[in-house]
Design a protein around this motif. Structure first.
Motif, PDB file in Angstrom:
ATOM      1  N   ILE A  78     -18.678  25.868  56.074  1.00 44.24           N
ATOM      2  CA  ILE A  78     -18.859  25.218  57.456  1.00 44.24           C
ATOM      3  C   ILE A  78     -17.807  26.170  58.038  1.00 44.24           C
ATOM      4  O   ILE A  78     -16.450  26.353  58.690  1.00 44.24           O
ATOM      5  CB  ILE A  78     -18.075  23.414  57.434  1.00 44.24           C
ATOM      6  CG1 ILE A  78     -18.615  22.656  56.199  1.00 44.24           C
ATOM      7  CG2 ILE A  78     -18.598  22.787  58.660  1.00 44.24           C
ATOM      8  CD1 ILE A  78     -17.658  21.742  55.892  1.00 44.24           C
ATOM      9  N   GLN A  79     -18.985  26.189  59.891  1.00 39.63           N
ATOM     10  CA  GLN A  79     -18.147  26.982  60.745  1.00 39.63           C
ATOM     11  C   GLN A  79     -17.336  25.930  61.354  1.00 39.63           C
ATOM     12  O   GLN A  79     -17.347  24.686  61.641  1.00 39.63           O
ATOM     13  CB  GLN A  79     -19.211  27.566  61.789  1.00 39.63           C
ATOM     14  CG  GLN A  79     -18.911  28.322  63.100  1.00 39.63           C
ATOM     15  CD  GLN A  79     -18.466  29.325  62.550  1.00 39.63           C
ATOM     16  OE1 GLN A  79     -19.064  30.267  62.139  1.00 39.63           O
ATOM     17  NE2 GLN A  79     -16.972  29.771  63.456  1.00 39.63           N
ATOM     18  N   GLY A  80     -15.846  27.208  62.169  1.00 37.14           N
ATOM     19  CA  GLY A  80     -15.105  25.976  63.197  1.00 37.14           C
ATOM     20  C   GLY A  80     -13.552  26.180  62.737  1.00 37.14           C
ATOM     21  O   GLY A  80     -12.642  25.900  63.296  1.00 37.14           O
ATOM     22  N   ALA A  81     -13.230  27.199  61.351  1.00 36.39           N
ATOM     23  CA  ALA A  81     -11.701  27.178  61.579  1.00 36.39           C
ATOM     24  C   ALA A  81     -11.489  27.886  62.869  1.00 36.39           C
ATOM     25  O   ALA A  81     -12.008  29.153  62.718  1.00 36.39           O
ATOM     26  CB  ALA A  81     -11.175  27.929  59.948  1.00 36.39           C
ATOM     27  N   ALA A  82     -10.120  27.620  63.009  1.00 37.85           N
ATOM     28  CA  ALA A  82      -9.389  28.465  64.434  1.00 37.85           C
ATOM     29  C   ALA A  82      -8.773  29.628  64.256  1.00 37.85           C
ATOM     30  O   ALA A  82      -9.322  30.992  64.526  1.00 37.85           O
ATOM     31  CB  ALA A  82      -8.291  27.767  64.728  1.00 37.85           C
ATOM     32  N   ASP A  83      -8.587  29.713  62.991  1.00 31.67           N
ATOM     33  CA  ASP A  83      -7.445  31.301  62.282  1.00 31.67           C
ATOM     34  C   ASP A  83      -8.296  31.640  61.337  1.00 31.67           C
ATOM     35  O   ASP A  83      -8.505  30.222  59.711  1.00 31.67           O
ATOM     36  CB  ASP A  83      -6.407  31.537  62.474  1.00 31.67           C
ATOM     37  CG  ASP A  83      -6.166  31.002  63.648  1.00 31.67           C
ATOM     38  OD1 ASP A  83      -6.053  31.752  64.569  1.00 31.67           O
ATOM     39  OD2 ASP A  83      -4.502  30.307  64.466  1.00 31.67           O
ATOM     40  N   ILE A  84      -7.625  32.649  60.757  1.00 35.17           N
ATOM     41  CA  ILE A  84      -8.144  32.769  58.986  1.00 35.17           C
ATOM     42  C   ILE A  84      -6.861  32.916  58.098  1.00 35.17           C
ATOM     43  O   ILE A  84      -5.904  33.787  59.610  1.00 35.17           O
ATOM     44  CB  ILE A  84      -8.167  34.550  58.486  1.00 35.17           C
ATOM     45  CG1 ILE A  84     -10.285  34.066  58.959  1.00 35.17           C
ATOM     46  CG2 ILE A  84      -8.441  34.889  57.534  1.00 35.17           C
ATOM     47  CD1 ILE A  84     -10.877  35.519  58.984  1.00 35.17           C
ATOM     48  N   VAL A  85      -5.967  32.329  57.435  1.00 31.05           N
ATOM     49  CA  VAL A  85      -4.583  32.317  56.969  1.00 31.05           C
ATOM     50  C   VAL A  85      -4.591  33.103  55.571  1.00 31.05           C
ATOM     51  O   VAL A  85      -5.633  33.015  55.002  1.00 31.05           O
ATOM     52  CB  VAL A  85      -3.833  30.308  57.017  1.00 31.05           C
ATOM     53  CG1 VAL A  85      -4.501  30.343  58.570  1.00 31.05           C
ATOM     54  CG2 VAL A  85      -5.564  29.909  56.425  1.00 31.05           C
TER      55      VAL A  85
END
Length: 151
Positions: A78-85
């Protein structure tokens, strides 16, 4: 003697039925969902690197890609994460393949980094039960184990 036999038979029957009912009531995997920053990059990874089959998804909004991960299980990206952690390797998804050597050859051809649990070798890790496994990360740093379990 006949009463005793009937009593044992009834006990056995009801014990078996309770086991079947309990097994049917247990949860089983339906799907896992990953919230990702770049849907096209993640979808390409799961399709081309992990070789998962894309399946129809009901949203048709350009923010979801679904994959078949087993006979009755799916991965929803699902598209939408603000950052890659960063994620700890202890939290990972695991998939099995029939031939781990063939799969690692595929990863090498795709120039995908993978390795053992410590990350100090490309040689598969061998679990205490003899199952060989490797680990890699997807574009959002989610850890994935791939093993040769034959269950």
């Amino acid at each position: 003697m006949i009463k005793k036999t009937i009593a044992y038979s009834l006990f056995f029957f009801f014990a078996c039925m309770a086991t079947v009912a309990t097994a049917q009531d247990r949860p089983k995997t339906d799907h896992n969902a990953l919230y990702v920053k770049d849907l096209s990059k993640s979808a390409a990874f799961y399709k081309d690197v992990m070789l998962l089959e894309v399946i129809p998804e009901p949203f048709h909004d350009g923010k979801h890609v679904w994959f078949r991960t087993g006979e009755h299980s799916q991965l929803h990206v699902i598209q939408g994460a603000a950052d890659i952690v960063q994620h700890d390797i202890n939290t990972h998804y695991a998939y099995s393949v029939p031939d781990l050597a063939a799969f690692t050859k595929h990863l090498d051809e795709m120039h995908v980094k993978y390795g053992n649990w410590k990350g100090d070798s490309k040689a598969p890790q061998v679990r205490p039960d003899g199952i060989k496994q490797i680990y890699l990360q997807d574009p959002d740093n989610f850890w994935i184990e791939v093993n040769d379990d034959k269950f």
